[in-house]
Design a protein around this motif. Structure first.
Motif, PDB file in Angstrom:
ATOM      1  N   ARG A  57      -2.602  13.517   6.184  1.00 46.92           N
ATOM      2  CA  ARG A  57      -1.610  14.594   6.135  1.00 46.92           C
ATOM      3  C   ARG A  57      -2.324  15.888   6.491  1.00 46.92           C
ATOM      4  O   ARG A  57      -3.309  16.263   5.859  1.00 46.92           O
ATOM      5  CB  ARG A  57      -0.987  14.658   4.750  1.00 46.92           C
ATOM      6  CG  ARG A  57      -0.145  13.420   4.487  1.00 46.92           C
ATOM      7  CD  ARG A  57       0.404  13.386   3.084  1.00 46.92           C
ATOM      8  NE  ARG A  57       1.262  12.235   2.909  1.00 46.92           N
ATOM      9  CZ  ARG A  57       0.830  11.044   2.481  1.00 46.92           C
ATOM     10  NH1 ARG A  57      -0.437  10.873   2.173  1.00 46.92           N
ATOM     11  NH2 ARG A  57       1.672  10.046   2.351  1.00 46.92           N
ATOM     12  N   ASN A  72       1.973  17.962  10.252  1.00 46.39           N
ATOM     13  CA  ASN A  72       2.548  16.655  10.563  1.00 46.39           C
ATOM     14  C   ASN A  72       3.504  16.224   9.457  1.00 46.39           C
ATOM     15  O   ASN A  72       3.482  16.744   8.343  1.00 46.39           O
ATOM     16  CB  ASN A  72       1.464  15.604  10.826  1.00 46.39           C
ATOM     17  CG  ASN A  72       0.735  15.142   9.583  1.00 46.39           C
ATOM     18  OD1 ASN A  72       0.528  15.889   8.643  1.00 46.39           O
ATOM     19  ND2 ASN A  72       0.297  13.899   9.586  1.00 46.39           N
ATOM     20  N   GLU A  73       4.367  15.288   9.783  1.00 49.57           N
ATOM     21  CA  GLU A  73       5.352  14.763   8.837  1.00 49.57           C
ATOM     22  C   GLU A  73       4.630  14.073   7.677  1.00 49.57           C
ATOM     23  O   GLU A  73       3.688  13.312   7.896  1.00 49.57           O
ATOM     24  CB  GLU A  73       6.262  13.781   9.579  1.00 49.57           C
ATOM     25  CG  GLU A  73       7.280  13.081   8.731  1.00 49.57           C
ATOM     26  CD  GLU A  73       8.369  13.997   8.201  1.00 49.57           C
ATOM     27  OE1 GLU A  73       8.907  13.703   7.135  1.00 49.57           O
ATOM     28  OE2 GLU A  73       8.662  15.014   8.861  1.00 49.57           O
ATOM     29  N   TRP A  74       5.064  14.312   6.451  1.00 52.57           N
ATOM     30  CA  TRP A  74       4.383  13.755   5.282  1.00 52.57           C
ATOM     31  C   TRP A  74       4.388  12.234   5.289  1.00 52.57           C
ATOM     32  O   TRP A  74       3.497  11.602   4.739  1.00 52.57           O
ATOM     33  CB  TRP A  74       4.988  14.302   3.988  1.00 52.57           C
ATOM     34  CG  TRP A  74       6.400  13.839   3.749  1.00 52.57           C
ATOM     35  CD1 TRP A  74       7.550  14.464   4.157  1.00 52.57           C
ATOM     36  CD2 TRP A  74       6.817  12.669   3.058  1.00 52.57           C
ATOM     37  NE1 TRP A  74       8.647  13.755   3.774  1.00 52.57           N
ATOM     38  CE2 TRP A  74       8.228  12.631   3.087  1.00 52.57           C
ATOM     39  CE3 TRP A  74       6.136  11.639   2.418  1.00 52.57           C
ATOM     40  CZ2 TRP A  74       8.966  11.620   2.503  1.00 52.57           C
ATOM     41  CZ3 TRP A  74       6.882  10.622   1.836  1.00 52.57           C
ATOM     42  CH2 TRP A  74       8.276  10.618   1.876  1.00 52.57           C
ATOM     43  N   THR A  75       5.363  11.618   5.946  1.00 56.81           N
ATOM     44  CA  THR A  75       5.438  10.154   5.985  1.00 56.81           C
ATOM     45  C   THR A  75       4.376   9.538   6.894  1.00 56.81           C
ATOM     46  O   THR A  75       4.191   8.329   6.884  1.00 56.81           O
ATOM     47  CB  THR A  75       6.830   9.703   6.481  1.00 56.81           C
ATOM     48  OG1 THR A  75       7.073  10.270   7.773  1.00 56.81           O
ATOM     49  CG2 THR A  75       7.918  10.136   5.528  1.00 56.81           C
ATOM     50  N   GLU A  76       3.660  10.353   7.676  1.00 59.37           N
ATOM     51  CA  GLU A  76       2.619   9.852   8.566  1.00 59.37           C
ATOM     52  C   GLU A  76       1.292   9.624   7.858  1.00 59.37           C
ATOM     53  O   GLU A  76       0.309   9.253   8.489  1.00 59.37           O
ATOM     54  CB  GLU A  76       2.416  10.817   9.731  1.00 59.37           C
ATOM     55  CG  GLU A  76       3.611  10.932  10.637  1.00 59.37           C
ATOM     56  CD  GLU A  76       3.419  11.956  11.739  1.00 59.37           C
ATOM     57  OE1 GLU A  76       2.293  12.463  11.910  1.00 59.37           O
ATOM     58  OE2 GLU A  76       4.398  12.258  12.426  1.00 59.37           O
TER      59      GLU A  76
END
Length: 65
Positions: free
Chosen positions: A40, A50-54
């Motif tokens: 993250r 970046n997207e937290w789900t990455e």
């Protein structure tokens, strides 16, 4: 010079870790090398996040006391 986003994981043992892992990537917007926790990232140069789900693993759950 903009770098392509490329993740680098540092896990010498190859197994899971219980503590957050410091990882590095080239910023997707400006190419600056940035560090993050468990995949993250937030760039202090241009503000890209970046997207937290990455992330490399799920975020910890909150403890209810």
């Amino acid at each position: 010079m903009a770098a392509t986003p490329e993740r680098e994981r540092r896990d010498p043992a190859g197994g899971p870790e219980e503590h957050p892992e410091i990882t590095y990537i080239g910023c997707a917007r400006c190419g600056t090398l940035i560090a993050g926790l468990d995949g993250r990232y937030a760039c202090s140069g241009c503000g890209w996040v970046n997207e937290w789900t990455e992330g490399h693993r799920p975020l910890p759950t909150a403890r209810v006391t």
